[in-house]
Design a protein around this motif. Structure first.
Motif, PDB file in Angstrom:
ATOM      1  N   GLY A 195      -7.641   2.442  19.786  1.00  0.00           N
ATOM      2  CA  GLY A 195      -8.200   3.641  19.175  1.00  0.00           C
ATOM      3  C   GLY A 195      -9.388   3.328  18.285  1.00  0.00           C
ATOM      4  O   GLY A 195      -9.769   2.173  18.094  1.00  0.00           O
ATOM      5  N   SER A 196      -9.960   4.374  17.707  1.00  0.00           N
ATOM      6  CA  SER A 196     -11.155   4.219  16.880  1.00  0.00           C
ATOM      7  C   SER A 196     -10.834   3.847  15.439  1.00  0.00           C
ATOM      8  O   SER A 196     -11.750   3.674  14.638  1.00  0.00           O
ATOM      9  N   ILE A 197      -9.564   3.745  15.091  1.00  0.00           N
ATOM     10  CA  ILE A 197      -9.176   3.316  13.748  1.00  0.00           C
ATOM     11  C   ILE A 197      -8.093   2.248  13.850  1.00  0.00           C
ATOM     12  O   ILE A 197      -7.420   2.129  14.877  1.00  0.00           O
ATOM     13  N   ASN A 198      -7.944   1.491  12.780  1.00  0.00           N
ATOM     14  CA  ASN A 198      -6.858   0.513  12.658  1.00  0.00           C
ATOM     15  C   ASN A 198      -6.071   0.854  11.411  1.00  0.00           C
ATOM     16  O   ASN A 198      -6.651   1.225  10.390  1.00  0.00           O
ATOM     17  N   LEU A 199      -4.755   0.702  11.491  1.00  0.00           N
ATOM     18  CA  LEU A 199      -3.909   0.916  10.323  1.00  0.00           C
ATOM     19  C   LEU A 199      -3.614  -0.410   9.650  1.00  0.00           C
ATOM     20  O   LEU A 199      -3.315  -1.401  10.316  1.00  0.00           O
ATOM     21  N   LEU A 200      -3.678  -0.393   8.317  1.00  0.00           N
ATOM     22  CA  LEU A 200      -3.430  -1.578   7.503  1.00  0.00           C
ATOM     23  C   LEU A 200      -2.483  -1.196   6.382  1.00  0.00           C
ATOM     24  O   LEU A 200      -2.410  -0.023   5.991  1.00  0.00           O
ATOM     25  N   THR A 201      -1.771  -2.181   5.852  1.00  0.00           N
ATOM     26  CA  THR A 201      -0.889  -1.917   4.717  1.00  0.00           C
ATOM     27  C   THR A 201      -0.950  -3.068   3.727  1.00  0.00           C
ATOM     28  O   THR A 201      -1.205  -4.213   4.106  1.00  0.00           O
ATOM     29  N   ASP A 202      -0.707  -2.714   2.472  1.00  0.00           N
ATOM     30  CA  ASP A 202      -0.549  -3.721   1.420  1.00  0.00           C
ATOM     31  C   ASP A 202       0.907  -3.769   0.973  1.00  0.00           C
ATOM     32  O   ASP A 202       1.251  -4.404   0.001  1.00  0.00           O
ATOM     33  N   GLY A 203       1.775  -3.051   1.692  1.00  0.00           N
ATOM     34  CA  GLY A 203       3.194  -2.985   1.354  1.00  0.00           C
ATOM     35  C   GLY A 203       3.555  -1.741   0.560  1.00  0.00           C
ATOM     36  O   GLY A 203       4.719  -1.369   0.487  1.00  0.00           O
ATOM     37  N   ARG A 204       2.577  -1.111  -0.045  1.00  0.00           N
ATOM     38  CA  ARG A 204       2.824   0.105  -0.836  1.00  0.00           C
ATOM     39  C   ARG A 204       2.200   1.339  -0.202  1.00  0.00           C
ATOM     40  O   ARG A 204       2.722   2.429  -0.317  1.00  0.00           O
ATOM     41  N   ASP A 205       1.050   1.167   0.407  1.00  0.00           N
ATOM     42  CA  ASP A 205       0.313   2.271   1.007  1.00  0.00           C
ATOM     43  C   ASP A 205      -0.108   1.917   2.417  1.00  0.00           C
ATOM     44  O   ASP A 205      -0.074   0.744   2.814  1.00  0.00           O
ATOM     45  N   ILE A 206      -0.536   2.939   3.157  1.00  0.00           N
ATOM     46  CA  ILE A 206      -1.043   2.761   4.514  1.00  0.00           C
ATOM     47  C   ILE A 206      -2.500   3.201   4.507  1.00  0.00           C
ATOM     48  O   ILE A 206      -2.819   4.295   4.026  1.00  0.00           O
ATOM     49  N   TYR A 207      -3.360   2.358   5.048  1.00  0.00           N
ATOM     50  CA  TYR A 207      -4.789   2.633   5.075  1.00  0.00           C
ATOM     51  C   TYR A 207      -5.273   2.711   6.516  1.00  0.00           C
ATOM     52  O   TYR A 207      -4.769   2.000   7.384  1.00  0.00           O
ATOM     53  N   ALA A 208      -6.263   3.569   6.736  1.00  0.00           N
ATOM     54  CA  ALA A 208      -6.935   3.634   8.025  1.00  0.00           C
ATOM     55  C   ALA A 208      -8.339   3.083   7.829  1.00  0.00           C
ATOM     56  O   ALA A 208      -9.029   3.458   6.880  1.00  0.00           O
ATOM     57  N   ARG A 209      -8.744   2.176   8.716  1.00  0.00           N
ATOM     58  CA  ARG A 209     -10.109   1.659   8.698  1.00  0.00           C
ATOM     59  C   ARG A 209     -10.772   2.111   9.986  1.00  0.00           C
ATOM     60  O   ARG A 209     -10.281   1.829  11.076  1.00  0.00           O
ATOM     61  N   THR A 210     -11.882   2.830   9.843  1.00  0.00           N
ATOM     62  CA  THR A 210     -12.600   3.324  11.015  1.00  0.00           C
ATOM     63  C   THR A 210     -13.475   2.224  11.588  1.00  0.00           C
ATOM     64  O   THR A 210     -13.692   1.188  10.960  1.00  0.00           O
ATOM     65  N   ALA A 211     -13.999   2.465  12.782  1.00  0.00           N
ATOM     66  CA  ALA A 211     -14.881   1.494  13.426  1.00  0.00           C
ATOM     67  C   ALA A 211     -16.131   1.244  12.587  1.00  0.00           C
ATOM     68  O   ALA A 211     -16.697   0.154  12.621  1.00  0.00           O
ATOM     69  N   SER A 212     -16.554   2.231  11.798  1.00  0.00           N
ATOM     70  CA  SER A 212     -17.738   2.060  10.948  1.00  0.00           C
ATOM     71  C   SER A 212     -17.405   1.359   9.635  1.00  0.00           C
ATOM     72  O   SER A 212     -18.292   1.108   8.822  1.00  0.00           O
ATOM     73  N   GLY A 213     -16.124   1.064   9.384  1.00  0.00           N
ATOM     74  CA  GLY A 213     -15.728   0.335   8.183  1.00  0.00           C
ATOM     75  C   GLY A 213     -15.242   1.194   7.034  1.00  0.00           C
ATOM     76  O   GLY A 213     -14.883   0.671   5.983  1.00  0.00           O
ATOM     77  N   ALA A 214     -15.200   2.510   7.209  1.00  0.00           N
ATOM     78  CA  ALA A 214     -14.712   3.393   6.143  1.00  0.00           C
ATOM     79  C   ALA A 214     -13.195   3.250   6.016  1.00  0.00           C
ATOM     80  O   ALA A 214     -12.481   3.100   7.011  1.00  0.00           O
ATOM     81  N   PHE A 215     -12.696   3.283   4.765  1.00  0.00           N
ATOM     82  CA  PHE A 215     -11.269   3.169   4.473  1.00  0.00           C
ATOM     83  C   PHE A 215     -10.736   4.492   3.948  1.00  0.00           C
ATOM     84  O   PHE A 215     -11.402   5.176   3.168  1.00  0.00           O
ATOM     85  N   PHE A 216      -9.488   4.818   4.349  1.00  0.00           N
ATOM     86  CA  PHE A 216      -8.806   6.022   3.874  1.00  0.00           C
ATOM     87  C   PHE A 216      -7.374   5.641   3.526  1.00  0.00           C
ATOM     88  O   PHE A 216      -6.740   4.910   4.272  1.00  0.00           O
ATOM     89  N   ASN A 217      -6.874   6.149   2.404  1.00  0.00           N
ATOM     90  CA  ASN A 217      -5.469   5.963   2.044  1.00  0.00           C
ATOM     91  C   ASN A 217      -4.711   7.151   2.624  1.00  0.00           C
ATOM     92  O   ASN A 217      -4.862   8.278   2.149  1.00  0.00           O
ATOM     93  N   LEU A 218      -3.892   6.918   3.650  1.00  0.00           N
ATOM     94  CA  LEU A 218      -3.223   8.020   4.355  1.00  0.00           C
ATOM     95  C   LEU A 218      -2.138   8.689   3.534  1.00  0.00           C
ATOM     96  O   LEU A 218      -1.745   9.811   3.849  1.00  0.00           O
ATOM     97  N   LEU A 219      -1.623   8.040   2.503  1.00  0.00           N
ATOM     98  CA  LEU A 219      -0.534   8.618   1.713  1.00  0.00           C
ATOM     99  C   LEU A 219      -1.005   9.281   0.429  1.00  0.00           C
ATOM    100  O   LEU A 219      -0.273  10.078  -0.145  1.00  0.00           O
ATOM    101  N   LYS A 220      -2.219   8.983  -0.027  1.00  0.00           N
ATOM    102  CA  LYS A 220      -2.671   9.563  -1.294  1.00  0.00           C
ATOM    103  C   LYS A 220      -3.777  10.585  -1.106  1.00  0.00           C
ATOM    104  O   LYS A 220      -3.604  11.745  -1.438  1.00  0.00           O
ATOM    105  N   MET A 221      -4.919  10.165  -0.594  1.00  0.00           N
ATOM    106  CA  MET A 221      -6.033  11.092  -0.372  1.00  0.00           C
ATOM    107  C   MET A 221      -6.637  10.811   1.000  1.00  0.00           C
ATOM    108  O   MET A 221      -7.683  10.175   1.106  1.00  0.00           O
ATOM    109  N   PRO A 222      -5.978  11.295   2.046  1.00  0.00           N
ATOM    110  CA  PRO A 222      -6.378  10.905   3.400  1.00  0.00           C
ATOM    111  C   PRO A 222      -7.745  11.422   3.843  1.00  0.00           C
ATOM    112  O   PRO A 222      -8.318  10.891   4.783  1.00  0.00           O
ATOM    113  N   THR A 223      -8.287  12.440   3.184  1.00  0.00           N
ATOM    114  CA  THR A 223      -9.591  12.958   3.602  1.00  0.00           C
ATOM    115  C   THR A 223     -10.737  12.348   2.806  1.00  0.00           C
ATOM    116  O   THR A 223     -11.894  12.573   3.122  1.00  0.00           O
TER     117      THR A 223
END
Length: 157
Positions: free
Chosen positions: A98-126
């Motif tokens: 897909g066009s994003i990858n999911l990452l975690t630090d053990g507390r939160d889940i982050y989405a990294r887009t192909a352009s390098g933008a990061f989003f915290n899916l559990l706190k402020m996903p937009t």
């Protein structure tokens, strides 16, 4: 392991480490429903739910997140954000190209887009995040098969 067209709920439970009750509960709550739902037979019983290999992979990821301490509500939120904001299935974001990858630090889940933008899916996903510092602490999510437990009979023999 050779992929099959579908897996029974018993097979999924054995491979994922989830219980049959958890699968049934997650199906009923709409977290991840089986591709072939259970239905009543002419004899009065019910057929077993069937899952595709993609369903199995997604259940492996969800089971891993659950074991790491994420709540079922958080899992719902992650799947909802992936679908609504990124138009992706969990499979696509965790190794399905897909066009994003999911990452975690053990507390939160982050989405990294192909352009390098990061989003915290559990706190402020937009809201894109400004990432400063060491990205190496984040681990990419993927599905992992659980090792089967040896039965008491095979351990004695």
């Amino acid at each position: 392991m050779q992929l099959k067209k579908t897996y029974s709920s018993r097979e999924v439970a054995a491979l994922s480490g989830l219980t049959a009750r958890q699968l049934q509960n997650w199906d009923a709550r709409g977290l991840l429903t089986s591709t072939v739902p259970s239905h009543r037979t002419a004899a009065g019983g019910y057929t077993e739910r069937r899952y595709t290999p993609i369903d199995l992979f997604e259940l492996l990821v969800l089971a891993d997140l659950r074991r790491r301490g994420f709540t079922v509500q958080q899992l719902h939120q992650i799947l909802g954000v992936l679908k609504e904001q990124f138009h992706q299935r969990l499979f696509d974001a965790t190794g399905g190209g897909g066009s994003i990858n999911l990452l975690t630090d053990g507390r939160d889940i982050y989405a990294r887009t192909a352009s390098g933008a990061f989003f915290n899916l559990l706190k402020m996903p937009t809201q894109p995040m400004l990432v400063v510092g060491d990205e190496e602490k984040l681990k990419q999510l993927s599905g992992k098969l659980r090792s089967r437990r040896k039965s008491k009979r095979s351990a004695v023999a």
